[in-house]
Design a protein around this motif. Structure first.
Motif, PDB file in Angstrom:
ATOM      1  N   LEU A   1      13.589   1.602  65.740  1.00  0.00           N
ATOM      2  CA  LEU A   1      13.418   0.570  64.718  1.00  0.00           C
ATOM      3  C   LEU A   1      14.618   0.505  63.776  1.00  0.00           C
ATOM      4  O   LEU A   1      15.130  -0.575  63.476  1.00  0.00           O
ATOM      5  CB  LEU A   1      12.131   0.826  63.922  1.00  0.00           C
ATOM      6  N   LEU A   2      15.082   1.664  63.330  1.00  0.00           N
ATOM      7  CA  LEU A   2      16.231   1.706  62.421  1.00  0.00           C
ATOM      8  C   LEU A   2      17.513   1.244  63.116  1.00  0.00           C
ATOM      9  O   LEU A   2      18.329   0.530  62.516  1.00  0.00           O
ATOM     10  CB  LEU A   2      16.409   3.115  61.859  1.00  0.00           C
ATOM     11  N   SER A   3      17.693   1.629  64.374  1.00  0.00           N
ATOM     12  CA  SER A   3      18.890   1.224  65.120  1.00  0.00           C
ATOM     13  C   SER A   3      18.933  -0.284  65.321  1.00  0.00           C
ATOM     14  O   SER A   3      19.985  -0.906  65.176  1.00  0.00           O
ATOM     15  CB  SER A   3      18.939   1.922  66.481  1.00  0.00           C
ATOM     16  N   LEU A   4      17.802  -0.867  65.662  1.00  0.00           N
ATOM     17  CA  LEU A   4      17.758  -2.318  65.844  1.00  0.00           C
ATOM     18  C   LEU A   4      18.166  -3.044  64.566  1.00  0.00           C
ATOM     19  O   LEU A   4      18.925  -4.008  64.598  1.00  0.00           O
ATOM     20  CB  LEU A   4      16.361  -2.762  66.278  1.00  0.00           C
ATOM     21  N   GLY A   5      17.661  -2.564  63.436  1.00  0.00           N
ATOM     22  CA  GLY A   5      18.018  -3.186  62.164  1.00  0.00           C
ATOM     23  C   GLY A   5      19.482  -2.998  61.815  1.00  0.00           C
ATOM     24  O   GLY A   5      20.170  -3.942  61.445  1.00  0.00           O
ATOM     25  N   PHE A   6      19.963  -1.790  61.959  1.00  0.00           N
ATOM     26  CA  PHE A   6      21.334  -1.507  61.555  1.00  0.00           C
ATOM     27  C   PHE A   6      22.363  -2.219  62.420  1.00  0.00           C
ATOM     28  O   PHE A   6      23.373  -2.705  61.920  1.00  0.00           O
ATOM     29  CB  PHE A   6      21.603   0.004  61.574  1.00  0.00           C
ATOM     30  N   PHE A   7      22.114  -2.300  63.717  1.00  0.00           N
ATOM     31  CA  PHE A   7      23.116  -2.851  64.627  1.00  0.00           C
ATOM     32  C   PHE A   7      22.996  -4.342  64.877  1.00  0.00           C
ATOM     33  O   PHE A   7      23.457  -4.839  65.893  1.00  0.00           O
ATOM     34  CB  PHE A   7      23.115  -2.081  65.949  1.00  0.00           C
ATOM     35  N   GLY A   8      22.391  -5.064  63.948  1.00  0.00           N
ATOM     36  CA  GLY A   8      22.405  -6.520  64.040  1.00  0.00           C
ATOM     37  C   GLY A   8      21.109  -7.211  63.681  1.00  0.00           C
ATOM     38  O   GLY A   8      21.107  -8.401  63.400  1.00  0.00           O
ATOM     39  N   GLY A   9      20.004  -6.500  63.656  1.00  0.00           N
ATOM     40  CA  GLY A   9      18.723  -7.144  63.408  1.00  0.00           C
ATOM     41  C   GLY A   9      18.147  -6.880  62.030  1.00  0.00           C
ATOM     42  O   GLY A   9      16.940  -6.946  61.828  1.00  0.00           O
ATOM     43  N   ALA A  10      18.996  -6.630  61.052  1.00  0.00           N
ATOM     44  CA  ALA A  10      18.522  -6.261  59.715  1.00  0.00           C
ATOM     45  C   ALA A  10      17.708  -7.372  59.063  1.00  0.00           C
ATOM     46  O   ALA A  10      16.702  -7.107  58.413  1.00  0.00           O
ATOM     47  CB  ALA A  10      19.701  -5.871  58.823  1.00  0.00           C
TER      48      ALA A  10
ATOM     49  N   TYR B   1      24.380 -13.718  68.292  1.00  0.00           N
ATOM     50  CA  TYR B   1      24.030 -12.299  68.445  1.00  0.00           C
ATOM     51  C   TYR B   1      23.093 -11.855  67.318  1.00  0.00           C
ATOM     52  O   TYR B   1      22.055 -11.229  67.569  1.00  0.00           O
ATOM     53  CB  TYR B   1      25.310 -11.452  68.456  1.00  0.00           C
ATOM     54  N   LEU B   2      23.457 -12.161  66.067  1.00  0.00           N
ATOM     55  CA  LEU B   2      22.640 -11.752  64.926  1.00  0.00           C
ATOM     56  C   LEU B   2      21.249 -12.388  64.971  1.00  0.00           C
ATOM     57  O   LEU B   2      20.243 -11.718  64.727  1.00  0.00           O
ATOM     58  CB  LEU B   2      23.333 -12.102  63.609  1.00  0.00           C
ATOM     59  N   ALA B   3      21.193 -13.664  65.289  1.00  0.00           N
ATOM     60  CA  ALA B   3      19.905 -14.365  65.341  1.00  0.00           C
ATOM     61  C   ALA B   3      19.020 -13.799  66.447  1.00  0.00           C
ATOM     62  O   ALA B   3      17.822 -13.553  66.239  1.00  0.00           O
ATOM     63  CB  ALA B   3      20.127 -15.862  65.541  1.00  0.00           C
ATOM     64  N   THR B   4      19.608 -13.578  67.618  1.00  0.00           N
ATOM     65  CA  THR B   4      18.839 -13.044  68.743  1.00  0.00           C
ATOM     66  C   THR B   4      18.324 -11.646  68.451  1.00  0.00           C
ATOM     67  O   THR B   4      17.140 -11.345  68.675  1.00  0.00           O
ATOM     68  CB  THR B   4      19.707 -13.040  70.023  1.00  0.00           C
ATOM     69  N   LEU B   5      19.190 -10.791  67.938  1.00  0.00           N
ATOM     70  CA  LEU B   5      18.770  -9.418  67.646  1.00  0.00           C
ATOM     71  C   LEU B   5      17.752  -9.380  66.505  1.00  0.00           C
ATOM     72  O   LEU B   5      16.841  -8.552  66.515  1.00  0.00           O
ATOM     73  CB  LEU B   5      19.973  -8.530  67.341  1.00  0.00           C
ATOM     74  N   SER B   6      17.870 -10.291  65.553  1.00  0.00           N
ATOM     75  CA  SER B   6      16.880 -10.349  64.477  1.00  0.00           C
ATOM     76  C   SER B   6      15.509 -10.755  65.004  1.00  0.00           C
ATOM     77  O   SER B   6      14.485 -10.198  64.596  1.00  0.00           O
ATOM     78  CB  SER B   6      17.334 -11.316  63.385  1.00  0.00           C
ATOM     79  N   LEU B   7      15.477 -11.710  65.919  1.00  0.00           N
ATOM     80  CA  LEU B   7      14.203 -12.113  66.523  1.00  0.00           C
ATOM     81  C   LEU B   7      13.587 -10.974  67.328  1.00  0.00           C
ATOM     82  O   LEU B   7      12.382 -10.709  67.240  1.00  0.00           O
ATOM     83  CB  LEU B   7      14.397 -13.333  67.424  1.00  0.00           C
ATOM     84  N   ILE B   8      14.414 -10.294  68.104  1.00  0.00           N
ATOM     85  CA  ILE B   8      13.929  -9.148  68.884  1.00  0.00           C
ATOM     86  C   ILE B   8      13.404  -8.061  67.952  1.00  0.00           C
ATOM     87  O   ILE B   8      12.330  -7.492  68.181  1.00  0.00           O
ATOM     88  CB  ILE B   8      15.041  -8.606  69.800  1.00  0.00           C
ATOM     89  N   THR B   9      14.145  -7.786  66.895  1.00  0.00           N
ATOM     90  CA  THR B   9      13.756  -6.740  65.943  1.00  0.00           C
ATOM     91  C   THR B   9      12.438  -7.094  65.268  1.00  0.00           C
ATOM     92  O   THR B   9      11.555  -6.241  65.124  1.00  0.00           O
ATOM     93  CB  THR B   9      14.864  -6.520  64.896  1.00  0.00           C
TER      94      THR B   9
ATOM     95  N   ILE C   1      22.772  -5.136  56.744  1.00  0.00           N
ATOM     96  CA  ILE C   1      23.105  -6.486  56.263  1.00  0.00           C
ATOM     97  C   ILE C   1      24.498  -6.498  55.645  1.00  0.00           C
ATOM     98  O   ILE C   1      25.271  -7.441  55.854  1.00  0.00           O
ATOM     99  CB  ILE C   1      22.051  -6.993  55.261  1.00  0.00           C
ATOM    100  N   ALA C   2      24.832  -5.449  54.906  1.00  0.00           N
ATOM    101  CA  ALA C   2      26.148  -5.393  54.250  1.00  0.00           C
ATOM    102  C   ALA C   2      27.274  -5.447  55.278  1.00  0.00           C
ATOM    103  O   ALA C   2      28.215  -6.236  55.128  1.00  0.00           O
ATOM    104  CB  ALA C   2      26.253  -4.128  53.405  1.00  0.00           C
ATOM    105  N   TRP C   3      27.211  -4.628  56.332  1.00  0.00           N
ATOM    106  CA  TRP C   3      28.316  -4.651  57.295  1.00  0.00           C
ATOM    107  C   TRP C   3      28.273  -5.921  58.146  1.00  0.00           C
ATOM    108  O   TRP C   3      29.318  -6.420  58.568  1.00  0.00           O
ATOM    109  CB  TRP C   3      28.392  -3.375  58.128  1.00  0.00           C
ATOM    110  N   GLN C   4      27.086  -6.451  58.385  1.00  0.00           N
ATOM    111  CA  GLN C   4      26.986  -7.688  59.163  1.00  0.00           C
ATOM    112  C   GLN C   4      27.604  -8.867  58.398  1.00  0.00           C
ATOM    113  O   GLN C   4      28.309  -9.691  58.980  1.00  0.00           O
ATOM    114  CB  GLN C   4      25.521  -7.965  59.526  1.00  0.00           C
ATOM    115  N   ILE C   5      27.373  -8.925  57.101  1.00  0.00           N
ATOM    116  CA  ILE C   5      27.984  -9.973  56.276  1.00  0.00           C
ATOM    117  C   ILE C   5      29.492  -9.749  56.165  1.00  0.00           C
ATOM    118  O   ILE C   5      30.270 -10.707  56.225  1.00  0.00           O
ATOM    119  CB  ILE C   5      27.318 -10.025  54.888  1.00  0.00           C
TER     120      ILE C   5
END
Length: 91
Positions: free
Chosen positions: A38-47, A7-15, A74-78
């Motif tokens: 842009l901010l939502s994509l980063g915060f919800f997994g694509g940071a 999920y994180l990798a896919t959303l990061s690529l999309i972002t 990134i903090a909440w994802q980690i």
């Protein structure tokens, strides 16, 4: 855990792709992707993808809140990755 990492990798690529597209549109003076998206994509997994795109394509680097939101993301994802790895949360 594997599902979350995918999920994180896919959303990061999309972002990353969305940031690059928005930068190209900015150069052409075309219709832009909203900052909220842009901010939502980063915060919800694509940071990670957002931060890499910010440096690679030099987009949104003058806005402090893009760094803040993406670092919070990134903090909440980690933290969630740690909780999954330690067995507190199971997927």
């Amino acid at each position: 855990m594997k599902i979350y990492l995918i999920y994180l990798a896919t959303l990061s690529l999309i972002t990353f792709f969305v940031y690059a597209v928005d930068k190209a549109k900015a150069k052409r003076g075309a219709w832009r992707i909203s900052e909220k998206i842009l901010l939502s994509l980063g915060f919800f997994g694509g940071a990670v993808g957002a931060l890499i795109a910010m440096q690679t394509v030099r987009h949104k680097t003058k806005h402090w809140y893009f760094y803040a939101i993406n670092f919070l993301g990134i903090a909440w994802q980690i933290a969630l990755l740690y909780l999954i790895y330690s067995g507190v949360i199971q997927l």
